[in-house]
Every structure is written in C-alpha cells, then in structure tokens.
Write an enzyme that holds these catalytic residues in place. Structure first.
Site, PDB file in Angstrom:
ATOM      1  CG  HIS A 278      35.804  33.054  52.103  1.00 32.25           C
ATOM      2  ND1 HIS A 278      36.704  32.901  51.315  1.00 32.25           N
ATOM      3  CD2 HIS A 278      35.977  34.418  51.829  1.00 32.25           C
ATOM      4  CE1 HIS A 278      37.183  33.713  50.217  1.00 32.25           C
ATOM      5  NE2 HIS A 278      36.733  34.906  50.742  1.00 32.25           N
TER       6      HIS A 278
ATOM      7  CG  ASP B 190      35.075  41.056  48.953  1.00 33.74           C
ATOM      8  OD1 ASP B 190      34.467  41.932  49.029  1.00 33.74           O
ATOM      9  OD2 ASP B 190      35.411  40.579  47.887  1.00 33.74           O
TER      10      ASP B 190
ATOM     11  CG  HIS C  97      40.298  41.076  50.019  1.00 30.37           C
ATOM     12  ND1 HIS C  97      40.633  41.594  48.753  1.00 30.37           N
ATOM     13  CD2 HIS C  97      39.387  40.024  49.915  1.00 30.37           C
ATOM     14  CE1 HIS C  97      40.276  40.887  47.796  1.00 30.37           C
ATOM     15  NE2 HIS C  97      39.400  40.027  48.512  1.00 30.37           N
TER      16      HIS C  97
HETATM   17 ZN   LIG Z   1      36.510  36.645  49.979  1.00 30.03          ZN
END
Ligand SMILES: [Zn+2]
Length: 241
Positions: free
Chosen positions: A109, A55, A198
């Site tokens: 986000h 992500d 991430h």
């Molecule tokens: Zn995120």
C-alpha cells in the site's frame, strides 16, 4: 522588450505552469484519468447495475462484510493488499470461495508517485503471485493505493495484464460517520456506478471498520430497493463475457 509585454509573457508562463500542475494532479489522481495506464471508473449507464468494491483487505473484519453481502446474495469486488493476504490467507480464500472477485491493490500500500517502475512492478507482480497462490485466482483488475497512478505503471499493467479501476463515488469510510458515508454513496449512485469502500485500513492488523460495516448494512438494502443489481467489476464492465 517593454515592461508591459514582459509582464504579459510572465503571466502567460505562470498560467502554463498552473495548467500543467492541474493536468498532472488530474492525471495522477483523477477518477477518469487513463494517462498512466488503462483505467475504468464506471460501467454503462444503460443498465441499472452497480459494483460495490472494497479496498485494503483482507482484514479480521472481512468475514463480517461477507456475512452481510451473503444475506442479500450480493457479489462485490475486493482489492486486496499482498501483505494482508499473506497475513490472513484463509480470509482471502473465503472471499474468493463466497463468489466475490479479487483485484490487486499492491503489496504494501505505498504511494506510487515518484517511485521507479521497478518498484511499482515488484509491488504488483508479488501481489499477483500471492493472490493466485492463496486463492487460486489471478487478478485482472488493479486499484492503485490512494488512487495515485504514476509513470511506468502503464507498462507494468500491460505486462501483468491488469486494467486499472478507480471509482464513480468513494465513501470516505475511514474518516466519516456511517450517516455521511451512506448519504454520499446513495447520493452519488447511478447506473453503472462503481462504489468504493474499505474492508481494511491499509496494512493495519485488526482495524476498526465499524463505520464500513454499518454503512454496508444500510446501503445494500437501500440500493436493492431502488432497483439496482449488484455485479462484480468484470461483469459490470464486460456484461457479455
Ligand atoms: Zn487502499
């Protein structure tokens, strides 16, 4: 009403409030919740296949992740933020060109709780357009920022033909050390698992993702040795497509 009966009624009402608060907490953040839109959190337990997901990218460090994945010929799914794709379009494109899948992780986000449907739709629609424009592929998978789903998301997903994806196990790679991340993911993996890491840190430019890189370097060979096959989310969820 006598005092005892009143107290019993008050306790029952209190328990109701607690139960509905617990339900809302699960509905909004629970990995298996589909309350605010269709969502998957794992693939079939019948196949020794798993999906690595990243992500918050693309970031300046994403090419390092691509190098590691490429050295093992392992595909992954990258849930990208529209704002990051606009900042680093070449990196977003390199992810696609390396054969990985790209999903939608919103534009900026934000936390979707208490936001209007119009705001949620703008975040997701804009990101669909940016990713399609910059990489040539239109996402069909969506991961909510912070895992938070909210009212109205279901309709937005339907309009944009997006299916939600949470995870089976998350690495907390933004706050733990690599040892702990690898331990968590290796300990939580099983057939059909979706692992969450991430390759960026929200919208930060030039983020330090050293822990993520170290974790991926150790985790991929470990899981290959255990016989796991790495797949994109699409392949993991719909193996016959
Ligand atoms: Zn995120």
């Amino acid at each position: 009403m006598d005092a005892q009966r009143r107290r019993r009624l008050e306790m029952a009402a209190g328990a109701g409030v607690c139960a509905s608060a617990a339900f809302m907490a699960w509905a909004v953040r629970g990995r298996s919740s589909g309350v605010f839109g269709p969502s998957v959190w794992r693939g079939s337990r019948d196949r020794r296949a798993i999906a690595l997901t990243f992500d918050d990218g693309p970031s300046e460090q994403t090419p390092e992740i691509l190098k590691i994945l490429n050295s093992y010929s392992v595909p992954a799914t990258f849930f990208q933020c529209g704002a990051n794709v606009e900042r680093l379009p070449d990196v977003a494109r390199a992810v696609h060109d390396a054969g990985h899948a790209i999903g939608n992780h919103s534009f900026s986000h934000p936390m979707f709780s208490f936001e209007r449907q119009r705001f949620i739709e703008r975040e997701l629609r804009l990101t669909q357009e940016i990713i399609e424009h910059r990489t040539g592929t239109r996402p069909v998978w969506f991961r909510a920022p912070y895992g938070v789903r909210w009212f109205g998301l279901s309709r937005v997903q339907r309009r944009l033909r997006l299916t939600g994806v949470t995870w089976t196990v998350i690495g907390y790679d933004w706050k733990l050390k690599a040892d702990a991340v690898v331990r968590r993911l290796a300990g939580g993996v099983s057939n059909g698992a979706i692992l969450c890491l991430h390759d960026g840190r929200e919208l930060r430019a030039n983020p330090d993702i050293g822990v993520t890189l170290e974790s991926v370097r150790r985790l991929v060979p470990l899981l290959l040795d255990q016989g796991y096959k790495f797949e994109t989310i699409g392949r993991l969820i719909c193996p016959n497509n």
